[in-house]
Motif scaffolding. Structure first.
Motif, mmCIF file in Angstrom:
data_model
loop_
_atom_site.group_PDB
_atom_site.id
_atom_site.type_symbol
_atom_site.label_atom_id
_atom_site.label_comp_id
_atom_site.label_asym_id
_atom_site.label_seq_id
_atom_site.Cartn_x
_atom_site.Cartn_y
_atom_site.Cartn_z
ATOM 1 N N PHE A 11 24.439 -33.839 -19.228
ATOM 2 C CA PHE A 11 24.043 -33.466 -17.862
ATOM 3 C C PHE A 11 22.985 -34.389 -17.291
ATOM 4 N N ASP A 12 22.674 -35.469 -18.030
ATOM 5 C CA ASP A 12 21.651 -36.405 -17.555
ATOM 6 C C ASP A 12 22.194 -37.399 -16.538
ATOM 7 N N ARG A 13 23.517 -37.618 -16.576
ATOM 8 C CA ARG A 13 24.078 -38.605 -15.647
ATOM 9 C C ARG A 13 25.268 -37.995 -14.913
ATOM 10 N N ALA A 14 25.340 -38.276 -13.600
ATOM 11 C CA ALA A 14 26.372 -37.651 -12.779
ATOM 12 C C ALA A 14 27.772 -37.943 -13.337
ATOM 13 N N GLN A 15 28.008 -39.174 -13.797
ATOM 14 C CA GLN A 15 29.362 -39.491 -14.260
ATOM 15 C C GLN A 15 29.713 -38.713 -15.531
ATOM 16 N N ASP A 16 28.692 -38.433 -16.367
ATOM 17 C CA ASP A 16 28.957 -37.630 -17.562
ATOM 18 C C ASP A 16 29.241 -36.169 -17.201
ATOM 19 N N VAL A 17 28.609 -35.696 -16.117
ATOM 20 C CA VAL A 17 28.874 -34.313 -15.684
ATOM 21 C C VAL A 17 30.353 -34.171 -15.319
ATOM 22 N N PHE A 18 30.879 -35.173 -14.617
ATOM 23 C CA PHE A 18 32.298 -35.093 -14.245
ATOM 24 C C PHE A 18 33.195 -35.191 -15.474
ATOM 25 N N LYS A 19 32.830 -36.061 -16.412
ATOM 26 C CA LYS A 19 33.641 -36.175 -17.640
ATOM 27 C C LYS A 19 33.590 -34.867 -18.414
#
Ligand code: ADP
Length: 533
Positions: free
Chosen positions: A109-117
Motif C-alpha cells: 500500500f506504499d505505492r499507487a501502482q502496487d495498490v492496483f496490482k
C-alpha cells in the motif's frame, strides 16, 4: 516479511487465527441472503490474507480450522465444509503468494501502482479460487442448485473481494505502524472527519432528501483522509463507511437498500471495493509524493552542506600557496631569474583567482541557506559603508562615484544589501574600455513596488541578448585576460534581491554604459518575504 521468533511455536498463533476467523465468519454469515453460506461482505478473507502476509504462510491451518468450524455449524456436511475450508485457505495462500511475489508484500500500500496490482491479484484473482471451490463443494453435496451457481458465485466472489480490500489493508497498515503521533490540529481534523461521517450517515439514512439516494456523500471523507491523514486512516474510514452502510441497510434504510437483502449487500460490496481501492491508491500516491519531497529536501541540504564544507576546506591550502608565494617573491627575489619570477607571479595570480572564486562561491551558498532578518534600514548608510570598503579600488582605478540624494529607507538584511551593492559597484568600475576612467552615478526612486536603486556606469555596456544570462552563476561575457572575475557577482545580486523579496535587472546598450537596478520592498510582504529559497 515479518516472521515470529523461532522460540515461539506456531500453534498459539494458529489457534488465535482460527478463533478470529471463526468469529468474523459467523458475523459475516449473519448477512447471508442468497445462500446460508454465501455473503457479499466477507471480512474473514481480509483477516486471512493479512495474517499470512504479516506472519508467514505457516499459519494457514488457522484459516482451515476456522473456516471448517464456521461452515459445519452453518449449513452442509463435513465434506462440503472441508471443501469450503480448502477453498478459503487456498485463497489466502494464493493471494499472499501473489502479493509477496508481485506487489511488495506488506508494503503493497506504499505505492499507487502496487495498490492496483494488489487489487487485481488478491481481490480479483485469488478470491475466484475460494468462490469456485466453495460453491462447487456445496453444489456437489446438494446444498446449492447448479442453476443458482452463477448468482451465488458472484455474491461469494464480491464478498471475499470486499473483505480483502477493506480489512487486509487496515490490519497490515496498522500493525506495521501502530503509533499515533498527532498534534492538536490533527486530532481536531480527525474529529471533524468523524462529524462529517455522522452527518453523511444521517442524511443518507434519513431518506428525506434526494441527496440521500446515492452514496456519493461518502467520497469526500475518503479523499480527505487520503490527502490529509494517511493510508492507515483512509483504510479506517473505509471500514467505518462499510460498517455504517451495512448497519443502515440491515435497518432497511439508506441508499444501498434494494429488492432483496443479497442485492443490497452485493451493492455495498461492489461500491465499497471500488471506492476503497481508489482512496487507497490516492493515499499511496500522496504519501509517495511526501516521501520523494522529503528525500529531495534531504539531498539538497546534504549537497549544499557538502559544497560549503568543500569550498571552506579548499580555501586554507590555497591561502597558504598564495602566502608562501608572496614570501618567496619578496625574500628571495634577487636569487630568481626573470623567467622564474614570472612563473611565480602567475602561480600567485592563479591562487588569488582561485581564492576569490571560492570566497564568492561560499558567499553565494551562504546566501541560499541564511536565515535572513530584513529590517528597515537606510540605503545611504549601506552605500557609504560599501564605498568605504571599496576605497582602494576606487582610487586605483581613478573612478568617480556620484551619489544623488535622497536615498530612502528600505526593508533589507544589512549584510546581504552590502554584498549586492558591492558587486554592482565593483562591476561598474571594472567593465570600462581600457584607459577610460569610470564614472558611476547612483540614485534611488520610489515606485509602487518599493524603492528602485540605480547604478549607472559609463562602461562597455551589454548587448540585449545577454541581459538575462549574466545574472546566472558562472555566466561571463569576456575572458579573464581582459576583465578578471568569477562570474558569481551578479548571481549574488539576483539571489540576494530575490531573498529580500525584490527584483533586479539591467538596461544597457553596447558602448553606451549600463544601468543596473535593484528593487527592494519598503513594507513586509504578506506571508513574510525572506523565505528560504
Ligand atoms: P564577474 O564580474 O565576476 O565576471 P558577474 O556575475 O558580476 O561576474 O558578471 C557577469 C558578467 O556580466 C560579466 O562577466 C560581464 O560580462 C557582465 N557585466 C556585469 N556587470 C557589467 C557592467 N557594469 N557593464 C558591462 N558588463 C557587465
Amino acid at each position: 516479511m515479518f516472521e515470529p521468533p523461532h522460540s515461539i511455536r506456531n500453534w498459539p498463533f494458529i489457534i488465535l487465527l482460527a478463533l478470529l476467523y471463526f468469529i468474523a465468519a459467523k458475523l459475516g454469515l449473519m448477512l447471508a441472503g442468497i445462500h446460508p453460506s454465501a455473503t457479499a461482505v466477507w471480512p474473514p478473507s481480509g483477516i486471512a490474507l493479512a495474517a499470512l502476509l504479516l506472519f508467514g504462510y505457516r499459519l494457514w491451518p488457522g484459516i482451515f480450522v476456522g473456516a471448517f468450524l464456521a461452515n459445519i455449524t452453518t449449513a452442509g456436511t463435513a465434506a462440503t465444509s472441508l471443501g469450503i475450508a480448502t477453498g478459503n485457505s487456498l485463497e489466502a495462500l494464493v493471494g499472499a503468494y501473489l502479493v509477496n511475489r508481485f506487489c511488495n508484500g506488506v508494503q503493497a500500500f506504499d505505492r499507487a501502482q502496487d495498490v492496483f496490482k494488489f487489487t487485481f491479484l488478491a481481490a480479483v484473482v485469488s478470491t475466484a479460487v475460494s468462490a469456485t471451490l466453495g460453491i462447487t463443494s456445496l453444489a456437489l453435496g446438494g446444498y446449492a442448485g447448479w442453476s443458482d451457481y452463477g448468482a451465488v458465485w458472484l455474491t461469494w466472489w464480491i464478498g471475499d473481494a470486499a473483505g480483502v480490500l477493506i480489512i487486509a489493508p487496515l490490519l497490515i497498515l496498522w500493525s506495521r505502524n501502530p503509533r499515533i503521533r498527532w498534534d492538536r490540529w490533527k486530532i481536531l481534523e480527525a474529529l471533524l472527519l468523524l462529524f462529517y461521517l455522522y452527518v453523511a450517515d444521517r442524511i443518507l439514512s434519513g431518506g428525506w432528501s434526494p441527496i440521500g439516494r446515492l452514496p456519493f456523500l461518502y467520497l469526500p471523507i475518503l479523499v480527505w483522509a487520503a490527502f490529509r491523514l494517511g493510508q492507515r486512516e483512509t483504510a479506517t474510514v473505509a471500514l467505518l463507511i462499510a460498517g455504517s452502510a451495512i448497519w443502515r441497510t440491515l435497518q432497511g434504510v439508506g441508499p444501498f437498500v434494494q429488492g432483496t437483502e443479497n442485492e443490497s449487500f452485493l451493492l455495498i460490496g461492489a461500491y465499497m471495493s471500488t471506492v476503497t481501492v481508489t482512496a487507497m491508491a490516492l493515499a499511496a500516491g500522496v504519501s509517495e509524493r511526501r516521501r520523494v519531497e522529503e528525500q529531495l529536501r534531504r539531498h539538497a541540504a546534504e549537497l549544499e552542506f557538502f559544497s560549503y564544507a568543500l569550498a571552506h576546506d579548499l580555501r586554507s591550502p590555497i591561502v597558504s600557496i598564495e602566502g608562501l608565494g608572496q614570501i618567496v617573491m619578496t625574500d628571495y627575489a634577487e636569487r630568481l631569474d626573470p623567467a622564474a619570477q614570472g612563473h611565480l607571479r602567475r602561480i600567485i595570480g592563479h591562487a588569488e583567482q582561485m581564492d576569490a572564486l571560492i570566497k564568492d562561491l561560499l558567499a553565494y551558498s551562504k546566501l541560499s541557506r541564511a536565515d535572513l532578518r530584513p529590517q528597515r534600514m537606510s540605503l545611504k548608510s549601506a552605500l557609504s559603508q560599501v564605498l568605504g570598503q571599496l576605497a582602494g579600488q576606487i582610487s586605483q582605478s581613478r573612478s568617480q562615484i556620484y551619489v544623488e540624494e535622497p536615498l530612502p529607507e528600505v526593508l533589507a538584511d544589512p549584510v546581504v544589501l552590502s554584498q549586492i551593492i558591492s558587486n554592482l559597484l565593483t562591476n561598474a568600475i571594472k567593465f570600462v574600455e581600457p584607459g577610460v576612467s569610470p564614472k558611476v552615478r547612483v540614485w534611488a526612486e520610489k515606485n509602487k513596488q518599493g524603492v528602485r536603486l540605480w547604478v549607472h556606469d559609463n562602461g562597455i555596456g551589454i548587448a540585449p541578448e545577454h541581459k538575462e544570462r549574466i545574472f546566472q552563476i558562472f555566466e561571463r561575457l569576456y575572458g579573464d585576460d581582459n576583465y578578471p572575475g568569477t562570474g558569481i557577482g551578479l548571481a549574488i545580486v539576483d539571489k540576494g534581491v530575490e531573498r529580500l523579496g525584490g527584483r533586479s535587472g539591467v538596461e544597457s546598450e553596447p558602448g553606451k554604459g549600463s544601468r543596473f537596478w535593484i528593487e527592494l520592498p519598503i513594507e513586509p510582504a504578506i506571508g513574510g518575504l525572506a523565505r528560504k529559497a
